[in-house]
Design an enzyme around this catalytic site. Sequence first.
Site, PDB file in Angstrom:
ATOM      1  N   GLU A  43       0.829  -1.200   0.000  1.00 24.49           N
ATOM      2  CA  GLU A  43       0.000   0.000   0.000  1.00 24.49           C
ATOM      3  C   GLU A  43       0.868   1.257   0.000  1.00 24.49           C
ATOM      4  O   GLU A  43       0.587   2.244  -0.682  1.00 24.49           O
ATOM      5  CB  GLU A  43      -0.917  -0.016   1.222  1.00 24.49           C
ATOM      6  CG  GLU A  43      -2.029   1.006   1.178  1.00 24.49           C
ATOM      7  CD  GLU A  43      -2.916   0.906   2.396  1.00 24.49           C
ATOM      8  OE1 GLU A  43      -2.365   0.849   3.514  1.00 24.49           O
ATOM      9  OE2 GLU A  43      -4.149   0.876   2.235  1.00 24.49           O
ATOM     10  N   GLY A 175     -17.518  38.408 -25.041  1.00 20.08           N
ATOM     11  CA  GLY A 175     -17.991  38.598 -23.676  1.00 20.08           C
ATOM     12  C   GLY A 175     -19.364  37.993 -23.489  1.00 20.08           C
ATOM     13  O   GLY A 175     -20.248  38.138 -24.337  1.00 20.08           O
ATOM     14  N   GLY A 178     -19.478  32.662 -21.737  1.00 19.83           N
ATOM     15  CA  GLY A 178     -19.327  31.657 -20.678  1.00 19.83           C
ATOM     16  C   GLY A 178     -17.911  31.157 -20.489  1.00 19.83           C
ATOM     17  O   GLY A 178     -17.704  30.055 -19.979  1.00 19.83           O
ATOM     18  N   LYS A 179     -16.920  31.952 -20.876  1.00 17.22           N
ATOM     19  CA  LYS A 179     -15.517  31.524 -20.748  1.00 17.22           C
ATOM     20  C   LYS A 179     -15.145  31.287 -19.288  1.00 17.22           C
ATOM     21  O   LYS A 179     -14.497  30.279 -18.962  1.00 17.22           O
ATOM     22  CB  LYS A 179     -14.591  32.588 -21.368  1.00 17.22           C
ATOM     23  CG  LYS A 179     -14.809  32.867 -22.829  1.00 17.22           C
ATOM     24  CD  LYS A 179     -13.803  33.856 -23.370  1.00 17.22           C
ATOM     25  CE  LYS A 179     -13.878  35.211 -22.725  1.00 17.22           C
ATOM     26  NZ  LYS A 179     -15.174  35.911 -22.966  1.00 17.22           N
ATOM     27  N   THR A 180     -15.520  32.206 -18.417  1.00 17.52           N
ATOM     28  CA  THR A 180     -15.163  32.072 -17.002  1.00 17.52           C
ATOM     29  C   THR A 180     -15.838  30.856 -16.379  1.00 17.52           C
ATOM     30  O   THR A 180     -15.209  30.097 -15.626  1.00 17.52           O
ATOM     31  CB  THR A 180     -15.559  33.346 -16.238  1.00 17.52           C
ATOM     32  OG1 THR A 180     -14.865  34.473 -16.806  1.00 17.52           O
ATOM     33  CG2 THR A 180     -15.190  33.229 -14.765  1.00 17.52           C
TER      34      THR A 180
END
Length: 1222
Positions: A43, A175, A178-180
């Site tokens: 492990e 702008g 929806g890039k962010t």
Amino acid sequence: MDDEYLTEGETIRPQLLKAIEDSKVSIVVFSENYATSAWCLDELVKIFQCHKEKNQLVFPIFYKVDPSDVRHQNNSYKQAMDAHEIRYCYESQKVQKWKETLAEISNMKGFHLKQGYEFEFIQDIVNKISTKVSAKQLPIEEHVVGLQYQVARLKSILDIESNDNTFMLGILGIGGIGKTTLAKALYNSLCNQFEGACFLFNVRETSSQEKGKVCLQQMLLSKILQKGKVKLGSVDEGISTLKERLCTKRVLIVLDDVDKIEQLQALAGGCAWFGSGSRIIITTRDKYLLAVHQVKRIYDMPMLNEHDSLQLFCQNAFKTSSPPTNYEDMCNRAIRYAKGLALALKVIGSNLIDKDLKEGKSALDKYEKNPHIDIQSILRISYDSLQHNEKEIFLDIACFFNGMRLDYVKRILDGCGFYSEDGIRILIDKSLIAIEHGYLRMHDLIKDMGRDIVKQEAPKEAGERSRLWFREDVLEVLTKNTGSAKIEGIKLDLPEGVNWSDTVFKKMKKLRILIVRNTSFPSWPIYLPNQLKLLDWKGYPSKFLPPGFYPEQIAAFNLRFSLLVLKKPFQKFEHLTYMNFSCCQSITKFPDVSGAKSLRELILDGCKKLVKVDDSIGFLPNLVYLSASECTQLKSFLLQISLPSLEYLSFDLCSRLAHFPDVLGKNDKPLKISLRHTALRELSDSFAELSGLGYLDMTGCKELKYLPSSLFMLPNFVTLKIGGCSQLRELLTSSKGRLSEAEHRPKLETLDFSNACLSNEDLHVIMQSFPNLKDLNVLSNYFVSCPESIKESICLRSLDVSYCLKLQEIPELPSNVQKLNARHCNSLTADTSSMLWSQVCKEINKLQVLMPQTDIPDWFDYHDQGGIPIFWARCKFPAVALAFMFGKMNYQAVELHLFIDSEHVNVQHQHKHTLNIAENHVLLCDLRAFFNDEEWESLDARIGHDNNWKQVQVVCEPDTSLREWGVYVYKKETNMNDIQFTCPYHESSRLQSLLVITNTKTISREDDMEIESARASASSVEETSASIVQALEASYSKHGVPHVNSNSWAQTCSLCCSALLSSYRRLLCCTCRCRIDDDEPCGEARMTKAQPARLMLDDNLNCCAQTCCLCFSALLSSFRRLLCSIYGRRLDNDEPYGEVKMTKAQPGPMISRPQEESTENVDEERVPSSFSQSLQTVVENLKRLTAPREDKGWSHGEDSYNSELSDVDFEDDGEGNLDMEA
């Protein structure tokens, strides 16, 4: 953690290894006896591997043991390792690996408990580790759609599995697209795989503040290094610190809303700043910025499709994913307005909350006239960053030129004194405009933003604005004569007439653009400003231009459908580049244009009275485009031409044109000439001067007898269309030797010689004379067989022999032939048809074959009758060829649409999916034929790289019933384990084992979830029924006779029944290509064809589906009533795939059946005396119900449900116990 069931020497179970891989943090507690466990050491090796490969955090805890003992294997650790060396003497490498891993892990900074209170020690560990592993996930707004596929696509672009290089990725878009949000979703899915992660929001806004870049640098260092506030004195100091502290760390950084190169230089100046395997993501509106920073990987974010737009809008407006009743039209209107812009959909949707239908429509009326300020403020950011030249170009496009041809607009803008080449490139880079197929495209909301900027110049006085386009504003200025010197452009498109003053333009001293369409005036203008750069007046109402109108600086005359007669020459028009006088029926002679040396386009199409043109037209040095199509009175154009810049020439449909001018001088420009359906009999040998000629279309020139042999030797001549020119057959035969034996063979790649009475020999000559042919169209000809020499045509890609009614034989085609059209070739032999089918075995990329109907071969991987092509795929989109067998049709144009899990796959060029089909024909096609390479690769992201199965359907539009369809899998490119043609559920034995779980008195939530997943586990009806019967038998044997008030038994059988019904539903969905709907608690089942985005009525179902529907109705009703009678409860199942619940009710009849079906063989009112008799009654009735399937020839698949039931007998031992014998 320990596993009490792991015996000594046993290896770690796979699920534990998977748990380690999926963990974000590993805490290793080294105790005195830790090293004695081989399992613990295995492990530990896995933990260290994940640390190196996946940057998993590891925290060692030394519990009352010296770290040096672990590091150097002293004391108890030495004893343990010595024992392992003896035990694993034949696996010395394994023991060595354990030692190395112990040393590596113990060298990490951890926690050491020598003595003291363990509680305080543990609390200290928790506090310190919490600061290291604090949640990095960013909140994403509640209603987000369409991100899953895009995130998968971006992960593929980023190549996350690779740690060898550092990449930068740019997410580009306007702008509000929806890039962010996309960047946040991508960040959340990746942040835990890196040593450090940081998302810097609003880089543009923050960096514009005082010391903004320094502040961003401090935030970046603080978040990645997990320290308090970092202080920096300057940007330069920040750059040095970033390089020094992050050069060895594998980090994930998102720089959101970047708009200047200085920001990138301060925060991520180069890939070398960061450790190997780092990923830097940049969201921006400026493509040029990414190019300057040498960002190679760019994702141009698309607008939302209609499906996602509707869902996003409804979620914001109604808190549901679909529109309420009666709101459909309003929703569609909002979607058309937003055009896929996520911001607009959210803003408009949010503003329609709690508004009734009338109020909603009124709000949309307002937004269409006055765009919402929240949308405009976001979009205007890009405009405000432009320089003066680009702002003027942007406003001109927004007000006048959206949707127009790029070359045309650029010439006008250049004529206005703007620098269009550089200006348009900047607008494209900032995502304010796009170029599609040579035309300017601007999003409607961006266009509205630009027009709103112009309105704000003078909100109340239209005559004081720089540009006018709105009908009411233009009418006000023209009818009230309120124009001013501020007006630079006017566009009027008004069907009704306008009462105006014929001197209305005198006040507009700076007017440079005048566009008038579909408008009538009581009189023609007697004054036009000489400052005009564009006069675009469709249907100009006068035979003459105003006296005194001499616009020396004009760039374009666009006067289609006008009454002009053009008597005066065009002299001293040095800036004139474009003239369009098409469909001017008063022009009989086109005047001298020698004064327009800059002219590049001249269009005279449809001037049906034109009989002569001035010789000056043939000697324009800059003329690129010349078209005089449909000039039906034109017999001779010019005797000679010298047009060194010419790239396009057309005299199509000039039915009297019998002479083509001699060519003087060289022309090496790429040239296309179209002379379709003219009276030309020959082309002169001077064609040899057109060295740039690449395309010649003389389709329908029935009098054509001669083409110069030098034409075929031109270095760039690759396309010739002479369909219907039957008199050229003799020329072709006579030139056979010269063409095939010439030192330089013809480079012809595309030849259309259709409808020309070609014989077998003619076709043989063509194949020999033009060895470079890629596309050959010889439809509607008389040859009986294709020549054997076609096997040697190694370049041939497409062959069209449709409507060759005598064609019988086609020899085996080379594997380079991708497309064959044999539509209506009804004389083809069986051997030829078999050969065409065998093309698929060669696994030819983008194969398409259309031919008269024959049976789908047995060696296809799957074929079925009726319905639509459907299969299931995982890991990678499979390479498959589909066979469509069409029956009777009332149309020929068919579009193919691909759906993955019911979501339509949009393509850039939908026309590629449109095919001309004929009834009683077979289309055999590789799905890749309808996608470009990038689109095809994106399908892998939709399928996903996990083991989850995705349903794939191919739908024909308009909807048509297929007689049969089949699938052939390309084995070289597709793993057969990753494609299935029936619902890919797990083995039925798992269903049985899961159902047995429900026999316990107490059913846990985990069991309930297992049962839910088991609903999809039956692979056949036989296995489903057998598993249920066996499970119920075991249940009954274990618990005895159920009692009426036994709630646990009721719950148990509820789950069993739920699993059975759900499995049976899904089984029928896959076998009959239909969906079972059962919306009423105790109602009848109905089936609809399971096509994405549409539901078909019951009368379109195939016989098998109808029968399965009847069986299902009986099964469902029988089990409901069975439980009613036994438990005194009613079985409710309100959702088609929902859970089953039981409520108290009176017993009802044992079986139900749709009214239209005979029920004489069904024991409807039999009331069970015991549980086993009840179950036996259900099965016996189902036997009777399924009997008509075989009688009517409706059986489907290799086995039948009835055959399995016939082998099952049920006996009651008198004590309520159920015996089953098979």
